[in-house]
Design a protein around this motif. Structure first.
Motif, PDB file in Angstrom:
ATOM      1  N   ASP A 281      -9.084   3.741   2.843  1.00  0.00           N
ATOM      2  CA  ASP A 281      -9.228   4.592   1.713  1.00  0.00           C
ATOM      3  C   ASP A 281      -9.470   6.133   2.162  1.00  0.00           C
ATOM      4  OD1 ASP A 281      -8.622   5.541  -0.948  1.00  0.00           O
ATOM      5  OD2 ASP A 281     -10.346   4.514  -1.816  1.00  0.00           O
TER       6      ASP A 281
ATOM      7  N   TYR B 283      -2.682   7.314   6.454  1.00  0.00           N
ATOM      8  CA  TYR B 283      -2.341   5.828   6.452  1.00  0.00           C
ATOM      9  C   TYR B 283      -2.573   5.221   7.921  1.00  0.00           C
ATOM     10  CZ  TYR B 283       1.729   8.101   9.392  1.00  0.00           C
ATOM     11  OH  TYR B 283       2.256   8.740  10.407  1.00  0.00           O
TER      12      TYR B 283
ATOM     13  N   GLN C 111       0.753   1.373   6.486  1.00  0.00           N
ATOM     14  CA  GLN C 111      -0.006   1.238   5.159  1.00  0.00           C
ATOM     15  C   GLN C 111      -0.609   2.437   4.919  1.00  0.00           C
ATOM     16  OE1 GLN C 111       0.127  -1.973   3.764  1.00  0.00           O
ATOM     17  NE2 GLN C 111       1.229  -2.720   5.312  1.00  0.00           N
TER      18      GLN C 111
ATOM     19  N   VAL D  48      -2.447   4.948   2.509  1.00  0.00           N
ATOM     20  CA  VAL D  48      -3.854   4.817   1.805  1.00  0.00           C
ATOM     21  C   VAL D  48      -4.036   6.320   0.680  1.00  0.00           C
ATOM     22  CG1 VAL D  48      -4.827   3.333   3.053  1.00  0.00           C
ATOM     23  CG2 VAL D  48      -5.262   5.928   3.288  1.00  0.00           C
TER      24      VAL D  48
ATOM     25  N   TRP E 297     -10.190  -3.890  -5.989  1.00  0.00           N
ATOM     26  CA  TRP E 297      -8.949  -3.277  -5.334  1.00  0.00           C
ATOM     27  C   TRP E 297      -8.896  -1.589  -5.760  1.00  0.00           C
ATOM     28  CZ3 TRP E 297      -7.150  -5.747  -1.858  1.00  0.00           C
ATOM     29  CH2 TRP E 297      -6.865  -7.313  -1.719  1.00  0.00           C
TER      30      TRP E 297
ATOM     31  N   ASN F 232       0.813  -1.254  -0.099  1.00  0.00           N
ATOM     32  CA  ASN F 232       0.061   0.143   0.267  1.00  0.00           C
ATOM     33  C   ASN F 232       0.826   1.162  -0.155  1.00  0.00           C
ATOM     34  OD1 ASN F 232      -2.574  -1.254  -0.036  1.00  0.00           O
ATOM     35  ND2 ASN F 232      -2.040  -1.814   1.999  1.00  0.00           N
TER      36      ASN F 232
END
Length: 569
Positions: A180, A119, A104, A106, A352, A41
């Motif tokens: 997201d 993130y 991760q 986003v 995705w 990601n």
């Protein structure tokens, strides 16, 4: 453009000419910008203004090694158009899990003087109590040249804060993992989930720039040693100028030596803010249990009333269309409705990618790319589903759902929810929502009592006869909520009412059962009389047609008998 390059990331510089891409450079290193693994990601944004030398620059959140042990927020070298180096690369420090701890990423956004990164990461401030993931927003100044000495090539403007997306209460229910983020105006809309190892649920929370600035302007949080709890720092413990100030950062960056207090603070501090960024309205705009949503697209003001439409995609291949209509006052949270579910594939493959382009939503899986139209008004057969959707409105005269381009339609903004319930408000425009019927049937036959409610019904309905629930082998609840009664008996007579799980009356019948010969004969006589009346009307229509036809034929014959003017013979 990036490629994983078999664990050796490669970047390409492309130029779009005449709808075709031309490769300008194909030997660029993708280190720190491109992912090593297609499942990483990562996020990257091209910032066109206010970077060093006002040169367009990349800002990225990624990793620099294939084992993902060195996460990074990074800006590569900045070169002027003449090839001269304007600014060195700048990054978060290595081996500092208090800055980035298994992040991760986003999303990233260019806003004013800053670049914002969204993130989720393992929360270091929670490690004394166990392992937990928190969602973060971090920011860096675009004009940050990096520090000097021990801070060389390190951000001196980096700050981060927790994002709070939770259902309030004595024990708040947190959605801790951001999946997201989408920006509309001055508001970021984040898609959050609970931890995948527990009960799954998803939520959409909004964060405006005012609340983000308030968190970054508040106190820092830190711990004195590994055994201490995390506490807010006092103003006396924070150096001046304060880290994160872009106006100060520009001048500090160009100084050969930063003063010791400033350098020491950034070198040892986690750069974490004490206060979390609060979400708008103090609660999620939307949440749903037993669902793991992971991609988000937001469309605003479709019908011109300040509404929002969220399109989300789940990990099992479902697409959701969610409408959020403004509350009755600006302080009220919006009313949200799932207006449509899409199942584009027969299997449960994760989606995705989700992208809005023109009037289409494009989505991608590991195996396919698909599209759905944002406007699907002709699919709605119920009034409330139609008017919930900001793209649509109801035509009362036709009993149909149409695109909101017609201003005479009934839509959500036009119904009076301040004075009436939803059902009563809709009735003011379209009349009754179901028709009361009187039925008469003979004993031994069967009857179907249908539910033809004009609004959407969720789940099963409950049928009662004269106020008592019906539940036996002869009373069958069909899949469409109709009640089928077989082998009718005298005891089946009465008032039948169907109510849904919201307590609404959705169907009502009065049923009479004819059991003796006289009742049956009278019923058939009434039917026979109705048939005779209908037959008489039919015969009268035939006679009128014959008279008209006869007159028409006579006029035609007379016309043919008159000689043409100017005839020769």
């Amino acid at each position: 453009m990036c490629a994983t390059g078999a664990y050796n990331p490669v970047a390409y510089q492309l130029k779009l000419e005449n709808d075709r891409f031309a490769v300008l450079k194909d030997d660029l290193s993708g280190l720190g910008v491109c992912p090593y693994d297609p499942n990483d990601n990562t996020t990257v944004i091209l910032v066109e203004k206010n970077s060093p030398g006002n040169v367009p620059s990349l800002f990225a959140g990624s990793v620099t090694d294939f084992v993902k042990s060195d996460p990074i927020i990074f800006r590569p070298f900045v070169y002027l158009p003449n090839g001269m180096l304007e600014a060195p690369y700048v990054r978060t420090p290595r081996a500092r899990n208090d800055w980035l701890n298994e992040p991760q990423f986003v999303g990233s956004f260019d806003v004013g003087e800053y670049v914002y990164f969204f993130y989720r990461e393992v929360a270091l401030e929670y490690t004394n109590c166990g392992k937990k993931i928190y969602s973060r927003v971090a920011r860096v100044c675009k004009n940050d040249y990096g520090g000097s000495n021990t801070l060389q090539n390190i951000w001196i403007s980096f700050l981060k804060a927790r994002l709070n997306c939770s259902i309030p209460g004595e024990y708040p229910y947190y959605f801790d993992e951001i999946q997201d983020v989408y920006k509309v105006g001055d508001t970021f809309y984040g898609l959050f989930t609970t931890n995948m190892n527990g009960l799954t649920a998803s939520a959409i929370c909004g964060f405006n720039m005012r609340d983000i600035h308030r968190a970054f302007d508040g106190p820092f949080k830190d711990q004195k040693d590994k055994q201490s709890i995390w506490l807010p720092l006092t103003d006396g413990e924070v150096p001046h100028p304060r880290p994160g100030d872009c106006k100060k950062a520009s001048s500090l960056n160009k100084e050969s030596n930063l003063h010791q207090a400033f350098t020491s603070f950034i070198s040892r501090s986690s750069m974490l803010m004490d206060k979390a960024v609060s979400h708008t309205f103090g609660k999620p705009i939307f949440y749903k249990s037993n669902c793991l949503m992971q991609k988000l697209v937001v469309v605003q003001n479709v019908a011109g009333h300040g509404e929002l439409v969220f399109f989300t995609a789940s990990n099992n291949g479902l697409l959701y269309k969610i409408a959020a209509w403004p509350g009755l006052t600006p302080l009220d949270a919006p009313k949200t409705y799932v207006v449509t579910n899409y199942i584009p594939f027969s299997d449960s493959r994760p989606i995705w990618t989700l992208i809005l382009h023109d009037s289409w939503i494009y989505f991608g899986t590991d195996m396919a790319v698909g599209q759905i139209a944002v406007q699907t008004c002709d699919k709605y057969k119920k009034i409330d589903l139609c008017i919930y959707d900001p793209y649509c409105g109801w035509v009362a005269t036709l009993g149909e759902c149409r695109s909101n381009e017609n201003k005479n339609l009934i839509n959500y903004a036009k119904i009076d929810l301040l004075s009436y319930s939803l059902e009563e408000a809709i009735k003011k425009h379209v009349g009754e929502l179901y028709v009361f019927e009187k039925l008469s049937k003979t004993a031994g036959s069967s009857v179907t009592l249908r539910v033809e409610y004009r609004l959407h019904i969720t789940g099963s309905v409950k049928w009662t006869r004269n106020g008592t629930s019906v539940n036996d082998d002869r009373h069958i609840l069909a899949q469409d909520n109709s009640l089928i009664i077989t082998d009718l008996r005298q005891t089946d007579e009465g008032q039948y009412i169907a109510t849904d799980n919201l307590g609404r009356t959705v169907a009502e019948y009065s049923l009479a059962v004819e059991t003796n010969k006289e009742q049956i004969e009278q019923r058939w006589m009434r039917k026979f009389d109705q048939w005779c009346d209908e037959f008489e009307r039919y015969q009268e229509d035939i006679r009128q047609w014959e008279r008209k036809c006869s007159t028409c034929c006579q006029e035609t014959s007379l016309t043919n008998m008159v000689p043409a003017l100017g005839g020769g013979n």
